[in-house]
Motif scaffolding. Structure first.
Motif, PDB file in Angstrom:
ATOM      1  N   ARG A   1      90.319 104.892  -0.382  1.00  9.94           N
ATOM      2  CA  ARG A   1      89.261 105.304  -1.300  1.00  9.94           C
ATOM      3  C   ARG A   1      88.980 106.800  -1.145  1.00  9.94           C
ATOM      4  O   ARG A   1      88.761 107.501  -2.143  1.00  9.94           O
ATOM      5  CB  ARG A   1      88.009 104.462  -1.043  1.00  9.94           C
ATOM      6  N   THR A   2      89.005 107.299   0.086  1.00  9.92           N
ATOM      7  CA  THR A   2      88.834 108.727   0.311  1.00  9.92           C
ATOM      8  C   THR A   2      89.941 109.519  -0.370  1.00  9.92           C
ATOM      9  O   THR A   2      89.690 110.524  -1.045  1.00  9.92           O
ATOM     10  CB  THR A   2      88.836 109.038   1.820  1.00  9.92           C
TER      11      THR A   2
ATOM     12  N   LYS B   1      89.546 112.228  -3.457  1.00  5.94           N
ATOM     13  CA  LYS B   1      90.028 113.607  -3.352  1.00  5.94           C
ATOM     14  C   LYS B   1      91.004 113.925  -4.477  1.00  5.94           C
ATOM     15  O   LYS B   1      90.911 114.968  -5.138  1.00  5.94           O
ATOM     16  CB  LYS B   1      90.701 113.833  -1.998  1.00  5.94           C
ATOM     17  N   HIS B   2      91.961 113.038  -4.688  1.00  5.79           N
ATOM     18  CA  HIS B   2      92.949 113.275  -5.731  1.00  5.79           C
ATOM     19  C   HIS B   2      92.291 113.290  -7.106  1.00  5.79           C
ATOM     20  O   HIS B   2      92.661 114.094  -7.974  1.00  5.79           O
ATOM     21  CB  HIS B   2      94.025 112.197  -5.680  1.00  5.79           C
ATOM     22  N   GLY B   3      91.344 112.379  -7.326  1.00  7.69           N
ATOM     23  CA  GLY B   3      90.648 112.342  -8.610  1.00  7.69           C
ATOM     24  C   GLY B   3      89.863 113.606  -8.875  1.00  7.69           C
ATOM     25  O   GLY B   3      89.913 114.164  -9.978  1.00  7.69           O
ATOM     26  N   ARG B   4      89.144 114.098  -7.861  1.00 11.21           N
ATOM     27  CA  ARG B   4      88.361 115.326  -8.032  1.00 11.21           C
ATOM     28  C   ARG B   4      89.279 116.522  -8.294  1.00 11.21           C
ATOM     29  O   ARG B   4      88.996 117.359  -9.163  1.00 11.21           O
ATOM     30  CB  ARG B   4      87.504 115.566  -6.792  1.00 11.21           C
TER      31      ARG B   4
ATOM     32  N   ASP C   1      87.215 112.684   8.378  1.00  7.56           N
ATOM     33  CA  ASP C   1      86.714 111.484   9.036  1.00  7.56           C
ATOM     34  C   ASP C   1      85.610 110.788   8.251  1.00  7.56           C
ATOM     35  O   ASP C   1      84.934 109.910   8.779  1.00  7.56           O
ATOM     36  CB  ASP C   1      86.187 111.830  10.432  1.00  7.56           C
ATOM     37  N   ASP C   2      85.408 111.215   6.984  1.00  7.86           N
ATOM     38  CA  ASP C   2      84.307 110.627   6.217  1.00  7.86           C
ATOM     39  C   ASP C   2      84.463 109.120   6.065  1.00  7.86           C
ATOM     40  O   ASP C   2      83.493 108.376   6.085  1.00  7.86           O
ATOM     41  CB  ASP C   2      84.220 111.282   4.833  1.00  7.86           C
ATOM     42  N   TRP C   3      85.714 108.654   5.961  1.00 12.03           N
ATOM     43  CA  TRP C   3      85.937 107.227   5.777  1.00 12.03           C
ATOM     44  C   TRP C   3      85.766 106.446   7.081  1.00 12.03           C
ATOM     45  O   TRP C   3      85.590 105.230   7.066  1.00 12.03           O
ATOM     46  CB  TRP C   3      87.335 106.981   5.204  1.00 12.03           C
ATOM     47  N   LYS C   4      85.811 107.162   8.208  1.00  9.24           N
ATOM     48  CA  LYS C   4      85.633 106.504   9.502  1.00  9.24           C
ATOM     49  C   LYS C   4      84.161 106.412   9.894  1.00  9.24           C
ATOM     50  O   LYS C   4      83.718 105.413  10.455  1.00  9.24           O
ATOM     51  CB  LYS C   4      86.370 107.268  10.592  1.00  9.24           C
ATOM     52  N   THR C   5      83.419 107.479   9.600  1.00 13.21           N
ATOM     53  CA  THR C   5      82.056 107.582  10.118  1.00 13.21           C
ATOM     54  C   THR C   5      80.973 107.411   9.067  1.00 13.21           C
ATOM     55  O   THR C   5      79.798 107.331   9.402  1.00 13.21           O
ATOM     56  CB  THR C   5      81.863 108.941  10.806  1.00 13.21           C
TER      57      THR C   5
ATOM     58  N   THR D   1      80.534 107.452   4.383  1.00 15.55           N
ATOM     59  CA  THR D   1      80.914 107.001   3.053  1.00 15.55           C
ATOM     60  C   THR D   1      82.106 107.802   2.567  1.00 15.55           C
ATOM     61  O   THR D   1      82.073 109.034   2.585  1.00 15.55           O
ATOM     62  CB  THR D   1      79.741 107.199   2.074  1.00 15.55           C
ATOM     63  N   PRO D   2      83.174 107.165   2.131  1.00 14.27           N
ATOM     64  CA  PRO D   2      84.325 107.902   1.613  1.00 14.27           C
ATOM     65  C   PRO D   2      83.924 108.875   0.515  1.00 14.27           C
ATOM     66  O   PRO D   2      83.206 108.520  -0.420  1.00 14.27           O
ATOM     67  CB  PRO D   2      85.235 106.793   1.069  1.00 14.27           C
ATOM     68  N   GLY D   3      84.397 110.114   0.638  1.00 13.31           N
ATOM     69  CA  GLY D   3      84.114 111.122  -0.374  1.00 13.31           C
ATOM     70  C   GLY D   3      82.811 111.860  -0.181  1.00 13.31           C
ATOM     71  O   GLY D   3      82.504 112.778  -0.950  1.00 13.31           O
ATOM     72  N   ASP D   4      82.011 111.509   0.830  1.00 10.94           N
ATOM     73  CA  ASP D   4      80.720 112.163   1.073  1.00 10.94           C
ATOM     74  C   ASP D   4      80.917 113.264   2.118  1.00 10.94           C
ATOM     75  O   ASP D   4      81.146 112.991   3.293  1.00 10.94           O
ATOM     76  CB  ASP D   4      79.693 111.148   1.570  1.00 10.94           C
ATOM     77  N   TYR D   5      80.830 114.524   1.658  1.00  9.68           N
ATOM     78  CA  TYR D   5      81.056 115.663   2.557  1.00  9.68           C
ATOM     79  C   TYR D   5      79.794 116.490   2.773  1.00  9.68           C
ATOM     80  O   TYR D   5      79.862 117.650   3.154  1.00  9.68           O
ATOM     81  CB  TYR D   5      82.183 116.547   2.006  1.00  9.68           C
ATOM     82  N   GLY D   6      78.632 115.877   2.488  1.00  9.59           N
ATOM     83  CA  GLY D   6      77.385 116.535   2.831  1.00  9.59           C
ATOM     84  C   GLY D   6      76.697 117.253   1.695  1.00  9.59           C
ATOM     85  O   GLY D   6      75.535 117.635   1.835  1.00  9.59           O
TER      86      GLY D   6
END
Length: 317
Positions: A99-100, A104-107, A172-176, A178-183
């Protein structure tokens, strides 16, 4: 005679025949068309049974994928769309990583799509892209042709910036979280339902942009034009004859006849359909051999398709 290259598919016994030549040709055209359809159908049946374990592609036997049926992106009209069964293992960690990557690819592709469109609509920046090379922004063509025009140092800057964005955001957003959430938030709302709608729209638009970008690259690469001016692609195997309404988009670029027009299988809406250009050498013997193979495969596939369907309704006692 029967069984010779001169009578492809004729092995001495007749099922589709008539005393009326027009009726015979109509029946033989139907056999070819149905055989072609059956070849596609049987491959589809093999594919869905291989993935789902069910002849009719029943997803009930792949219940693990339903661990993700409530995830974002499961929306009409396709619902939970996973044709390659990547989520069949039920691994949530792998799902989040994919999903991450998808986000990324979609954006990136949404930006790329706008990068293709915007210069055509609003024009280009004024001034120079490179003073030393005396290169203005207006001199840089749109699309793939820009690759050879932009100086190497310019591409180095693009790559360096992309690397900075990638490394600073982390992976590591998908590990820790929400996928795609960079702050930083662009699509947000105090209303949970509205926020969910926006994030679903981001996924859908990103998926569309990935397809759009690949389509633009494809037509740009073939035609040399960012907007796919097919008048420039004179070698297209889809250019056929004025009698072929399915692909005759530019009559002025029609090919001369290749000698196979009017044969069985040359029928609307595609006419003499040869997208890979097998008949461009005008070799009659090769054409007859391929036609015989096509007929055999089509007949076998028709039997196989019926063999899949009939036991669902009736089996021998």
């Amino acid at each position: 005679g029967p069984g010779t290259p001169g009578a492809a598919g004729d092995f001495g016994w007749k099922v589709l025949t008539s005393s009326n030549p027009a009726v015979v040709k109509s029946k033989l055209n139907s056999e070819l068309a149905n055989g072609r359809l059956a070849m596609i159908a049987i491959i589809g049946m093999f594919f869905q049974e291989g993935i789902t374990g069910d002849i009719w592609g029943g997803l009930a036997k792949t219940a693990k994928i339903f661990a993700f049926e409530n995830e974002r992106g499961v929306q009409e009209p396709v619902g939970f769309w996973d044709p390659l069964a990547l989520s069949s293992s039920g691994d949530m960690s792998a799902f989040k990583r994919r999903r991450t990557v998808e986000l990324k690819h979609g954006r990136l592709c949404m930006l790329a799509t706008m990068g293709y469109i915007t210069p055509e609509v609003t024009g280009k920046f004024p001034g120079y892209l490179s003073y030393s090379a005396n290169l203005k922004f207006a001199d840089v063509p749109n699309g793939l042709a820009a690759i050879s025009k932009v100086p190497a140092l310019g591409w180095a800057q693009v790559v360096a910036y992309a690397g900075f964005c990638e490394l600073s955001a982390g992976s590591d957003d998908w590990k820790t979280g929400t996928p795609g959430d960079y702050g930083f938030k662009v699509l947000t709302s105090s209303d949970p339902a509205e926020k969910e709608k926006k994030l679903c729209a981001e996924l859908a638009n990103g998926r569309l942009a990935m397809m759009a970008t690949i389509g633009m690259f494809f037509q740009d690469g073939l035609t040399g034009s960012a907007w796919g001016d097919w008048a420039l692609y004179t070698d297209s195997p889809l250019r056929s004859l004025k009698s072929d309404p399915g692909f005759n988009t530019l009559p002025e670029w029609d090919r001369p006849k290749n000698g196979f027009e009017g044969l069985v299988g040359d029928q609307p809406p595609l006419g003499l359909w040869d997208p890979l250009g097998f008949t461009k050498d005008r070799d009659v013997e090769k054409f007859k051999r391929r036609r015989e193979i096509e007929l055999k495969h089509g007949r076998v596939a028709m039997f196989a398709t019926i063999g899949y369907i009939v036991p669902e309704y009736y089996k021998f006692p």
